[in-house]
Design a protein around this motif. Structure first.
Motif, PDB file in Angstrom:
ATOM      1  N   GLY A  82     -18.469  77.318   4.171  1.00 57.89           N
ATOM      2  CA  GLY A  82     -18.765  77.450   2.492  1.00 57.89           C
ATOM      3  C   GLY A  82     -17.089  77.579   2.157  1.00 57.89           C
ATOM      4  O   GLY A  82     -16.421  77.970   3.100  1.00 57.89           O
ATOM      5  N   VAL A  83     -16.993  77.855   0.658  1.00 52.73           N
ATOM      6  CA  VAL A  83     -15.978  78.344   0.018  1.00 52.73           C
ATOM      7  C   VAL A  83     -16.394  79.516  -0.796  1.00 52.73           C
ATOM      8  O   VAL A  83     -17.645  79.368  -1.293  1.00 52.73           O
ATOM      9  N   VAL A  84     -15.342  79.967  -1.159  1.00 49.75           N
ATOM     10  CA  VAL A  84     -15.483  81.188  -2.294  1.00 49.75           C
ATOM     11  C   VAL A  84     -14.206  81.266  -3.079  1.00 49.75           C
ATOM     12  O   VAL A  84     -13.091  80.997  -2.523  1.00 49.75           O
ATOM     13  N   ASP A  85     -14.462  81.458  -4.340  1.00 54.67           N
ATOM     14  CA  ASP A  85     -13.147  81.703  -5.091  1.00 54.67           C
ATOM     15  C   ASP A  85     -12.687  82.913  -5.292  1.00 54.67           C
ATOM     16  O   ASP A  85     -13.204  83.828  -6.205  1.00 54.67           O
ATOM     17  N   TYR A  86     -11.924  83.358  -4.196  1.00 57.18           N
ATOM     18  CA  TYR A  86     -11.799  84.774  -3.830  1.00 57.18           C
ATOM     19  C   TYR A  86     -10.959  85.467  -5.250  1.00 57.18           C
ATOM     20  O   TYR A  86     -11.273  86.719  -5.628  1.00 57.18           O
ATOM     21  N   GLY A  87      -9.993  84.635  -5.663  1.00 56.41           N
ATOM     22  CA  GLY A  87      -9.279  85.188  -6.851  1.00 56.41           C
ATOM     23  C   GLY A  87     -10.087  85.401  -8.106  1.00 56.41           C
ATOM     24  O   GLY A  87      -9.722  86.374  -8.770  1.00 56.41           O
ATOM     25  N   ARG A  88     -10.775  84.548  -8.220  1.00 60.43           N
ATOM     26  CA  ARG A  88     -11.771  84.575  -9.625  1.00 60.43           C
ATOM     27  C   ARG A  88     -12.778  85.910  -9.362  1.00 60.43           C
ATOM     28  O   ARG A  88     -12.877  86.754 -10.181  1.00 60.43           O
ATOM     29  N   ILE A  89     -13.379  86.021  -8.316  1.00 63.22           N
ATOM     30  CA  ILE A  89     -14.154  87.307  -8.082  1.00 63.22           C
ATOM     31  C   ILE A  89     -13.534  88.560  -8.201  1.00 63.22           C
ATOM     32  O   ILE A  89     -13.718  89.369  -8.913  1.00 63.22           O
ATOM     33  N   PHE A  90     -12.198  88.431  -7.609  1.00 64.03           N
ATOM     34  CA  PHE A  90     -11.232  89.753  -7.684  1.00 64.03           C
ATOM     35  C   PHE A  90     -10.915  90.130  -8.951  1.00 64.03           C
ATOM     36  O   PHE A  90     -11.120  91.279  -9.397  1.00 64.03           O
ATOM     37  N   GLN A  91     -10.649  88.941  -9.876  1.00 62.78           N
ATOM     38  CA  GLN A  91     -10.158  89.192 -11.407  1.00 62.78           C
ATOM     39  C   GLN A  91     -11.501  89.978 -12.061  1.00 62.78           C
ATOM     40  O   GLN A  91     -11.484  90.545 -13.118  1.00 62.78           O
ATOM     41  N   MET A  92     -12.585  89.532 -11.706  1.00 63.17           N
ATOM     42  CA  MET A  92     -13.787  89.852 -12.482  1.00 63.17           C
ATOM     43  C   MET A  92     -14.413  91.221 -12.084  1.00 63.17           C
ATOM     44  O   MET A  92     -15.299  91.649 -12.796  1.00 63.17           O
ATOM     45  N   MET A  93     -13.960  91.821 -10.973  1.00 62.77           N
ATOM     46  CA  MET A  93     -14.540  92.927 -10.480  1.00 62.77           C
ATOM     47  C   MET A  93     -13.938  94.266 -11.482  1.00 62.77           C
ATOM     48  O   MET A  93     -12.866  94.334 -11.829  1.00 62.77           O
ATOM     49  N   PRO A  94     -14.974  94.973 -11.984  1.00 60.62           N
ATOM     50  CA  PRO A  94     -14.659  95.826 -12.736  1.00 60.62           C
ATOM     51  C   PRO A  94     -13.754  97.113 -11.904  1.00 60.62           C
ATOM     52  O   PRO A  94     -12.706  97.688 -12.955  1.00 60.62           O
ATOM     53  N   GLU A  95     -13.735  97.123 -10.931  1.00 60.19           N
ATOM     54  CA  GLU A  95     -12.734  98.135 -10.228  1.00 60.19           C
ATOM     55  C   GLU A  95     -11.295  97.387 -10.326  1.00 60.19           C
ATOM     56  O   GLU A  95     -10.371  98.261 -10.314  1.00 60.19           O
ATOM     57  N   THR A  96     -11.190  96.336 -10.397  1.00 63.29           N
ATOM     58  CA  THR A  96      -9.953  95.553 -10.695  1.00 63.29           C
ATOM     59  C   THR A  96      -9.225  96.093 -11.926  1.00 63.29           C
ATOM     60  O   THR A  96      -8.085  96.506 -12.096  1.00 63.29           O
ATOM     61  N   LYS A  97     -10.019  96.002 -13.031  1.00 67.64           N
ATOM     62  CA  LYS A  97      -9.687  96.190 -14.397  1.00 67.64           C
ATOM     63  C   LYS A  97      -9.422  97.579 -14.239  1.00 67.64           C
ATOM     64  O   LYS A  97      -8.332  97.950 -15.044  1.00 67.64           O
ATOM     65  N   ALA A  98      -9.891  98.557 -13.656  1.00 68.50           N
ATOM     66  CA  ALA A  98      -9.573 100.069 -13.446  1.00 68.50           C
ATOM     67  C   ALA A  98      -8.643 100.355 -12.749  1.00 68.50           C
ATOM     68  O   ALA A  98      -7.515 100.854 -13.302  1.00 68.50           O
ATOM     69  N   ALA A  99      -7.979  99.479 -11.576  1.00 68.67           N
ATOM     70  CA  ALA A  99      -6.962  99.515 -10.975  1.00 68.67           C
ATOM     71  C   ALA A  99      -5.715  99.081 -11.814  1.00 68.67           C
ATOM     72  O   ALA A  99      -4.814  99.706 -11.726  1.00 68.67           O
ATOM     73  N   GLU A 100      -6.000  98.021 -12.593  1.00 63.52           N
ATOM     74  CA  GLU A 100      -4.754  97.439 -13.411  1.00 63.52           C
ATOM     75  C   GLU A 100      -4.692  98.485 -14.490  1.00 63.52           C
ATOM     76  O   GLU A 100      -3.157  98.909 -14.613  1.00 63.52           O
ATOM     77  N   LYS A 101      -5.364  99.142 -15.153  1.00 69.33           N
ATOM     78  CA  LYS A 101      -5.091  99.940 -15.887  1.00 69.33           C
ATOM     79  C   LYS A 101      -4.515 101.308 -15.543  1.00 69.33           C
ATOM     80  O   LYS A 101      -3.489 101.890 -15.932  1.00 69.33           O
ATOM     81  N   SER A 102      -4.921 101.719 -14.427  1.00 70.79           N
ATOM     82  CA  SER A 102      -4.075 102.831 -13.616  1.00 70.79           C
ATOM     83  C   SER A 102      -2.843 102.497 -13.076  1.00 70.79           C
ATOM     84  O   SER A 102      -1.750 103.244 -13.544  1.00 70.79           O
ATOM     85  N   MET A 103      -2.662 101.113 -12.672  1.00 70.25           N
ATOM     86  CA  MET A 103      -0.864 100.786 -12.447  1.00 70.25           C
ATOM     87  C   MET A 103      -0.277 100.758 -13.585  1.00 70.25           C
ATOM     88  O   MET A 103       0.906 101.075 -13.353  1.00 70.25           O
ATOM     89  N   GLN A 104      -0.699 100.187 -14.784  1.00 70.64           N
ATOM     90  CA  GLN A 104      -0.193 100.091 -15.880  1.00 70.64           C
ATOM     91  C   GLN A 104       0.363 101.579 -16.410  1.00 70.64           C
ATOM     92  O   GLN A 104       1.410 101.642 -16.753  1.00 70.64           O
ATOM     93  N   THR A 105      -0.382 102.504 -16.421  1.00 65.27           N
ATOM     94  CA  THR A 105       0.004 103.839 -16.553  1.00 65.27           C
ATOM     95  C   THR A 105       1.002 104.429 -15.633  1.00 65.27           C
ATOM     96  O   THR A 105       2.099 104.939 -16.229  1.00 65.27           O
ATOM     97  N   ALA A 106       0.654 104.234 -14.509  1.00 62.90           N
ATOM     98  CA  ALA A 106       1.745 104.554 -13.604  1.00 62.90           C
ATOM     99  C   ALA A 106       3.167 103.978 -13.573  1.00 62.90           C
ATOM    100  O   ALA A 106       4.113 105.015 -13.536  1.00 62.90           O
ATOM    101  N   LYS A 107       3.163 102.808 -13.861  1.00 63.87           N
ATOM    102  CA  LYS A 107       4.494 102.019 -14.239  1.00 63.87           C
ATOM    103  C   LYS A 107       5.251 102.559 -15.424  1.00 63.87           C
ATOM    104  O   LYS A 107       6.342 102.609 -15.377  1.00 63.87           O
ATOM    105  N   ALA A 108       4.429 102.673 -16.640  1.00 68.05           N
ATOM    106  CA  ALA A 108       4.774 103.548 -17.763  1.00 68.05           C
ATOM    107  C   ALA A 108       5.384 104.698 -17.603  1.00 68.05           C
ATOM    108  O   ALA A 108       6.569 104.859 -17.979  1.00 68.05           O
ATOM    109  N   GLN A 109       4.790 105.454 -16.908  1.00 66.01           N
ATOM    110  CA  GLN A 109       5.270 106.773 -16.558  1.00 66.01           C
ATOM    111  C   GLN A 109       6.439 106.781 -15.822  1.00 66.01           C
ATOM    112  O   GLN A 109       7.475 107.402 -15.950  1.00 66.01           O
ATOM    113  N   THR A 110       6.393 105.834 -14.524  1.00 70.38           N
ATOM    114  CA  THR A 110       7.777 105.930 -13.927  1.00 70.38           C
ATOM    115  C   THR A 110       8.918 105.051 -14.559  1.00 70.38           C
ATOM    116  O   THR A 110       9.920 105.763 -14.579  1.00 70.38           O
ATOM    117  N   SER A 111       8.710 104.226 -15.510  1.00 69.77           N
ATOM    118  CA  SER A 111       9.735 103.710 -16.355  1.00 69.77           C
ATOM    119  C   SER A 111      10.270 104.710 -17.300  1.00 69.77           C
ATOM    120  O   SER A 111      11.438 104.775 -17.433  1.00 69.77           O
TER     121      SER A 111
END
Length: 179
Positions: free
Chosen positions: A40-69
């Motif tokens: 079988g095949v799976v679209d791993y990237g699509r699933i990863f992008q659609m995960m709610p946890e991914t969106k939360a992680a991206e938001k957390s990383m944006q905050t950390a990057k802004a603070q570091t910057s």
């Protein structure tokens, strides 16, 4: 006589190659016929992008990057101000101060070190946020593969050919309750 031996050796090699070729080309057909392998095949990237946890992680990383910057920006502005002040003083007096130049170079080197440390810390933080998401997807893919009898699952983006029936992306999304 030696020509006869050479022909005999070549004939044997050709026969073995033909026999092996027949074996390897017909083997997948036998495997598919008795259901030994289901791929079988799976679209791993699509699933990863659609995960709610991914969106939360991206938001957390944006905050950390802004603070570091912001922190690095303050350090850089302070260093630039000190360099400009030194250059103005040097221009007025016409004399350079080696001790102050070494101090400014030390501050510049410290800024580089801090920037590298913060960059490394951000990369580690990103990995710590991403790893549980990947593990969750992997576990779900493995559960579906075992349940439905798949012997192998490949990422859809690296396959050469595959029919739509082998794609389990929607099954993974359904089991993860992602719409």
């Amino acid at each position: 006589m030696s020509d006869f031996k050479g022909i005999k050796v070549i004939s044997r090699l050709l026969f073995m190659a033909l026999l092996l070729g027949t074996f390897f080309t017909s083997r997948p057909a036998f495997a598919a016929a008795d259901g030994a392998q289901k791929i079988g095949v799976v679209d791993y990237g699509r699933i990863f992008q659609m995960m709610p946890e991914t969106k939360a992680a991206e938001k957390s990383m944006q905050t950390a990057k802004a603070q570091t910057s912001q922190e690095l920006g303050k350090m850089q502005a302070s260093l630039q101000t000190a360099v400009q002040t030194y250059l103005q003083q040097k221009q007025k007096t016409g004399k350079s101060d080696p001790a102050q130049e070494r101090a400014l170079q030390g501050r510049e080197e410290n800024l580089r070190k801090v920037a590298a440390q913060k960059s490394q810390a951000l990369a580690q933080q990103e990995q710590s946020l991403i790893l549980p998401i990947r593990q969750k997807i992997d576990a779900t893919v493995a559960a579906i593969a075992k349940k439905e009898g798949y012997s192998m699952i490949f990422d859809k983006n690296v396959r050469v050919y595959g029919d739509a029936q082998s794609d389990i992306t929607y099954k993974v999304l359904d089991q993860l309750k992602i719409k």
